[in-house]
Design a protein around this motif. Structure first.
Motif, PDB file in Angstrom:
ATOM      1  N   GLU A   1       1.301  -0.445   0.541  1.00 41.98           N
ATOM      2  CA  GLU A   1       0.290  -1.419   0.142  1.00 41.98           C
ATOM      3  C   GLU A   1      -1.085  -0.788   0.379  1.00 41.98           C
ATOM      4  OE1 GLU A   1      -1.447  -5.821   1.470  1.00 41.98           O
ATOM      5  OE2 GLU A   1       0.176  -4.862   2.606  1.00 41.98           O
ATOM      6  N   VAL A   2      -1.949  -0.838  -0.620  1.00 41.88           N
ATOM      7  CA  VAL A   2      -3.279  -0.243  -0.491  1.00 41.88           C
ATOM      8  C   VAL A   2      -4.328  -1.351  -0.500  1.00 41.88           C
ATOM      9  CG1 VAL A   2      -4.982   1.315  -1.512  1.00 41.88           C
ATOM     10  CG2 VAL A   2      -2.541   1.905  -1.598  1.00 41.88           C
ATOM     11  N   ILE A   3      -5.154  -1.365   0.546  1.00 43.69           N
ATOM     12  CA  ILE A   3      -6.232  -2.355   0.670  1.00 43.69           C
ATOM     13  C   ILE A   3      -7.563  -1.625   0.697  1.00 43.69           C
ATOM     14  CG2 ILE A   3      -7.257  -4.127   2.156  1.00 43.69           C
ATOM     15  CD1 ILE A   3      -4.470  -4.675   3.258  1.00 43.69           C
ATOM     16  N   GLU A   4      -8.443  -1.996  -0.179  1.00 43.66           N
ATOM     17  CA  GLU A   4      -9.787  -1.409  -0.183  1.00 43.66           C
ATOM     18  C   GLU A   4     -10.715  -2.310   0.637  1.00 43.66           C
ATOM     19  OE1 GLU A   4     -11.208   0.425  -3.864  1.00 43.66           O
ATOM     20  OE2 GLU A   4      -9.314  -0.197  -4.793  1.00 43.66           O
ATOM     21  N   PHE A   5     -11.383  -1.691   1.600  1.00 45.35           N
ATOM     22  CA  PHE A   5     -12.229  -2.450   2.517  1.00 45.35           C
ATOM     23  C   PHE A   5     -13.541  -1.695   2.717  1.00 45.35           C
ATOM     24  CE2 PHE A   5     -13.645  -3.104   6.964  1.00 45.35           C
ATOM     25  CZ  PHE A   5     -13.869  -4.469   6.941  1.00 45.35           C
ATOM     26  N   ASN A   6     -14.647  -2.388   2.525  1.00 51.04           N
ATOM     27  CA  ASN A   6     -15.951  -1.756   2.733  1.00 51.04           C
ATOM     28  C   ASN A   6     -16.855  -2.730   3.495  1.00 51.04           C
ATOM     29  OD1 ASN A   6     -18.603  -0.652   2.496  1.00 51.04           O
ATOM     30  ND2 ASN A   6     -17.943   0.546   0.715  1.00 51.04           N
ATOM     31  N   PRO A   7     -17.197  -2.403   4.739  1.00 53.25           N
ATOM     32  CA  PRO A   7     -18.009  -3.316   5.537  1.00 53.25           C
ATOM     33  C   PRO A   7     -19.494  -3.249   5.212  1.00 53.25           C
ATOM     34  CG  PRO A   7     -17.510  -1.359   6.805  1.00 53.25           C
ATOM     35  CD  PRO A   7     -16.776  -1.217   5.501  1.00 53.25           C
ATOM     36  N   GLY A   8     -19.850  -2.313   4.314  1.00 54.89           N
ATOM     37  CA  GLY A   8     -21.262  -2.127   3.987  1.00 54.89           C
ATOM     38  C   GLY A   8     -21.904  -1.106   4.919  1.00 54.89           C
ATOM     39  N   PHE A   9     -22.721  -0.241   4.366  1.00 54.63           N
ATOM     40  CA  PHE A   9     -23.344   0.828   5.143  1.00 54.63           C
ATOM     41  C   PHE A   9     -24.845   0.835   4.912  1.00 54.63           C
ATOM     42  CE2 PHE A   9     -18.958   1.914   4.588  1.00 54.63           C
ATOM     43  CZ  PHE A   9     -18.572   2.436   5.815  1.00 54.63           C
TER      44      PHE A   9
END
Length: 347
Positions: A192-200
């Protein structure tokens, strides 16, 4: 902190220049083992830029799930954005265990992240198990089950410490490369692939990289050698290591050494095998003039085949050797080299 909220064994899947490092596969192999008694899944955390294509490779080596943190700020390793990425994943997905390789990157990243998520970190581990803590039941002290027991050398490798983190999560460890075994890849496996970006948002802690200079090193990585000819203090002198080099050349191997040799200035640290050096798993390991102290044995005992040469018949190295030769290495090693070269020439 509600410990029940934290589930799963997570691995920081280190990549450099969009190529996964071996330590990522080694940690996934150990994570699969740790996950079984916990009845949980293995998650790889992949941090970088344009790295989603590496997810399938992580699946083949044991990842049930891959969390991809992809952002231009993560193209080259820098402490601040990488620490923000991994700490954000931990805060969002709450792993019970978080494993990081004890590489140059991991030794910088691991402590930074552990401080941000307010948990402990056991550094440079050589063994990981699931078990009870305290190890020996104590009156008046609650025994906690299914804890991550993290073993590492302490006091310069003179003792072994087993550490747990029973009251905080995740339980974090950096693990020495070469210690854990990767699994045989499962071709075609998917995760399972989850794309996660908390912001930079770049701030004063973001280092600006002006230039990346890549240098080709002529130092051999002994962890990749299939045959190692390793020498200890008993070799006698740096000049005497030439007879070990001759043997290594004859058998197609590389030369390594014990800590005593490095401490004496005879060979560089990169060539050291042991708790305070590198952990190796060659097909054949020659231990020549090495007494067999526990600190050295811990770094090579998983070798497929161990041959010891020592003039002291009571040397501890013979306890772990498959074959042992009691004799003067100055006579035995050149004779062994000669016989190997003659056998090769006769073919």
């Amino acid at each position: 902190m509600n410990l029940e909220e934290y589930k799963g064994v997570f691995v920081f899947a280190q990549q450099v220049d969009n190529e996964l490092s071996n330590i990522a596969f080694e940690l996934l192999g150990k994570a699969k083992e740790l996950a079984q008694p916990l009845d949980t899944k293995v998650t790889a955390v992949l941090v970088g830029h344009n790295v989603k294509n590496l997810a399938d490779q992580l699946a083949e080596y044991g990842a049930d799930r891959v969390i991809v943190v992809d952002d231009p700020e993560l193209e080259v390793y820098r402490t601040e954005p990488y620490a923000h990425a991994l700490a954000s994943v931990i805060n969002e997905y709450k792993p019970e265990i978080m494993l990081v390789g004890a590489t140059a990157i991991g030794r910088d990243l691991g402590p930074t992240v552990s401080a941000r998520v307010a948990t402990g970190l056991t550094a440079d581990c050589t063994k990981l198990d699931i078990g009870d803590f305290p190890l020996q039941p104590k009156e008046g002290v609650e025994t906690k089950h299914n804890q991550l027991l993290m073993t590492r050398p302490a006091f310069g490798g003179n003792t072994i410490a087993t550490i747990a983190c029973p009251n905080n999560r995740p339980q974090m460890a950096t693990v020495r490369p070469g210690v854990m075994q990767k699994i045989t890849p499962i071709k075609g496996a998917k995760a399972e692939v989850i794309e996660f970006n908390p912001g930079f948002t770049p701030n004063s802690r973001y280092v600006e990289i002006e230039e990346v200079v890549k240098k080709v090193s002529d130092v051999v990585d002994i962890q990749n050698a299939k045959i190692l000819v390793s020498g200890g203090r008993g070799v006698g002198s740096p000049e005497n290591f030439q007879i070990l080099r001759d043997l290594a050349k004859a058998v197609g191997g590389e030369v390594s050494c014990s800590r005593a040799v490095v401490d004496s200035g005879w060979m560089p640290k990169d060539m050291q095998v042991g708790q305070t050096g590198k952990t190796v798993r060659p097909q054949v390991y020659f231990a020549i003039g090495i007494s067999g102290a526990i600190q050295h044995v811990a770094g090579m005992e998983e070798s497929d085949f161990i041959i010891a040469i020592n003039k002291d018949e009571d040397a501890p190295i013979f306890d772990v050797a498959d074959y042992g030769i009691v004799g003067d290495l100055n006579k035995v090693v050149p004779k062994l080299t000669q016989m190997i070269n003659e056998a090769k020439a006769a073919k």
